[in-house]
Enzyme design. Structure first.
Site, short mmCIF file in Angstrom:
data_model
loop_
_atom_site.label_atom_id
_atom_site.label_comp_id
_atom_site.label_asym_id
_atom_site.label_seq_id
_atom_site.Cartn_x
_atom_site.Cartn_y
_atom_site.Cartn_z
N GLY A 43 0.78 -1.24 0.00
CA GLY A 43 0.00 0.00 0.00
C GLY A 43 0.81 1.29 0.00
O GLY A 43 0.35 2.32 -0.47
N ASP A 99 -0.08 3.87 3.93
CA ASP A 99 -1.17 4.46 3.16
C ASP A 99 -2.28 4.94 4.08
O ASP A 99 -2.83 6.01 3.92
CB ASP A 99 -1.70 3.44 2.12
CG ASP A 99 -1.98 2.06 2.72
OD1 ASP A 99 -1.83 1.87 3.95
OD2 ASP A 99 -2.37 1.16 1.95
N ASP A 102 -5.78 2.65 10.37
CA ASP A 102 -7.19 2.41 10.68
C ASP A 102 -7.29 1.95 12.14
O ASP A 102 -7.35 2.77 13.05
CB ASP A 102 -7.72 1.36 9.69
CG ASP A 102 -9.19 1.04 9.88
OD1 ASP A 102 -9.88 1.78 10.60
OD2 ASP A 102 -9.66 0.03 9.31
N PHE A 151 -14.74 2.64 3.80
CA PHE A 151 -13.75 1.81 3.11
C PHE A 151 -13.33 2.51 1.82
O PHE A 151 -14.15 2.77 0.96
CB PHE A 151 -14.30 0.42 2.82
CG PHE A 151 -13.23 -0.51 2.34
CD1 PHE A 151 -12.31 -1.03 3.23
CD2 PHE A 151 -13.11 -0.81 0.99
CE1 PHE A 151 -11.29 -1.86 2.80
CE2 PHE A 151 -12.09 -1.64 0.55
CZ PHE A 151 -11.18 -2.17 1.45
N VAL A 152 -12.04 2.82 1.74
CA VAL A 152 -11.54 3.58 0.59
C VAL A 152 -10.52 2.76 -0.21
O VAL A 152 -9.89 1.85 0.33
CB VAL A 152 -10.90 4.92 1.04
CG1 VAL A 152 -11.95 5.85 1.61
CG2 VAL A 152 -9.79 4.69 2.06
N ASP A 158 -6.17 -1.07 -1.54
CA ASP A 158 -6.80 -2.06 -2.41
C ASP A 158 -8.09 -2.62 -1.84
O ASP A 158 -8.36 -2.51 -0.64
CB ASP A 158 -5.86 -3.23 -2.64
CG ASP A 158 -5.78 -4.15 -1.42
OD1 ASP A 158 -5.46 -3.65 -0.32
OD2 ASP A 158 -6.06 -5.35 -1.56
N ARG A 164 -5.28 -0.38 -6.51
CA ARG A 164 -4.11 0.30 -5.95
C ARG A 164 -3.58 1.38 -6.88
O ARG A 164 -2.95 2.34 -6.45
CB ARG A 164 -2.98 -0.70 -5.69
CG ARG A 164 -3.24 -1.70 -4.58
CD ARG A 164 -1.94 -2.41 -4.25
NE ARG A 164 -2.14 -3.65 -3.51
CZ ARG A 164 -2.29 -3.75 -2.19
NH1 ARG A 164 -2.25 -2.66 -1.46
NH2 ARG A 164 -2.45 -4.91 -1.61
P1 IMP Z 1 -4.82 -1.21 10.62
O1 IMP Z 1 -3.90 -2.26 11.18
O2 IMP Z 1 -6.25 -1.54 10.90
O3 IMP Z 1 -4.46 0.20 11.01
O4 IMP Z 1 -4.79 -1.36 9.07
C1 IMP Z 1 -3.78 -0.96 8.28
C2 IMP Z 1 -3.90 -1.60 6.92
O5 IMP Z 1 -5.24 -2.03 6.67
C3 IMP Z 1 -3.57 -0.59 5.85
O6 IMP Z 1 -2.22 -0.59 5.54
C4 IMP Z 1 -4.43 -1.09 4.70
O7 IMP Z 1 -3.73 -2.08 3.99
C5 IMP Z 1 -5.63 -1.72 5.37
N1 IMP Z 1 -6.79 -0.80 5.39
C6 IMP Z 1 -7.32 -0.14 6.44
N2 IMP Z 1 -8.38 0.62 6.07
C7 IMP Z 1 -8.52 0.42 4.73
C8 IMP Z 1 -9.43 0.95 3.74
O8 IMP Z 1 -10.33 1.78 3.98
N3 IMP Z 1 -9.24 0.52 2.46
C9 IMP Z 1 -8.26 -0.37 2.11
N4 IMP Z 1 -7.40 -0.87 3.01
C10 IMP Z 1 -7.52 -0.48 4.31
#
Ligand code: IMP
Length: 179
Positions: A43, A99, A102, A151-152, A158, A164
């Site tokens: 990402g 990227d 979340d 969700f983006v 992706d 991507r």
């Molecule tokens: P986290 O561990 O939940 O913070 O997630 C991080 C990873 O989840 C990012 O690097 C993305 O690959 C994926 N991710 C989180 N939110 C989104 C979204 O809205 N769209 C696509 N991928 C996401």
């Protein structure tokens, strides 16, 4: 691809501005520190490539491949390191490039690992921050833009390995991922 997008959230022009703004800040902060800029594959690729051209001091690049999603739209919390760094971080300043942050789980695991390996400092630069999704305490130091809990896709992000390469960040139509 464009037809699957409900609306554009961050345009290419806005991403350009973000890269320039963060580049100035990072240059000032790290000008004498020769940091390692670590990208979390896949990402990070478009944003990292854009951002580093705005950092006007010496940096070293490193990559890790970490997975937290398994084809769906929810983070599982099960973080796997698929490719590790090939340079030591001991006594080095490190900037992790993402990227999106979340839940914060992925970055938290990687930050703790790099600190455990002796990094002098670890900071996070992310194109997007989704604070409403957070389940662990984590505040990225450098944020491009804060977005709502949607969700983006695009600019590295992706759905099922697709989108991507979109040159902007957009909200994916629900019908695409609920098929
Ligand atoms: P986290 O561990 O939940 O913070 O997630 C991080 C990873 O989840 C990012 O690097 C993305 O690959 C994926 N991710 C989180 N939110 C989104 C979204 O809205 N769209 C696509 N991928 C996401």
């Amino acid at each position: 691809m464009d037809k699957d997008i409900e609306r554009v959230l961050v345009s290419k022009e806005e991403i350009d501005e973000i890269a320039k703004r963060l580049g100035v800040i990072l240059t000032e902060e790290y000008k004498d520190k020769f940091p390692i800029v670590i990208g979390l594959l896949k990402g990070c690729v478009p944003f990292m490539a854009r951002l580093i051209t705005e950092i006007k001091c010496h940096i070293e690049l490193g990559f890790m491949d970490v997975s937290s999603y398994h084809g769906g739209i929810e983070s599982t919390g099960d973080i796997k390191i698929k490719k590790d760094l090939d340079i030591p971080v001991q006594d080095r300043h490190v900037i992790i490039t993402e990227d999106i942050v979340d839940t914060g789980r992925t970055i938290k695991v990687i930050m703790d690992l790099l600190k455990y390996r002796g990094a002098k400092s670890v900071s996070v630069v992310t194109l997007l921050d989704k604070p409403a999704g957070r389940v662990v305490k984590l505040d990225p130091e450098y944020i491009g833009v804060t977005i709502p809990k949607e969700f983006v896709v695009g600019y590295g992000l992706d759905f099922d390995e697709k989108y991507r390469n979109l040159p902007y960040v957009g909200v994916l139509k629900k019908e695409v991922y609920s098929k």
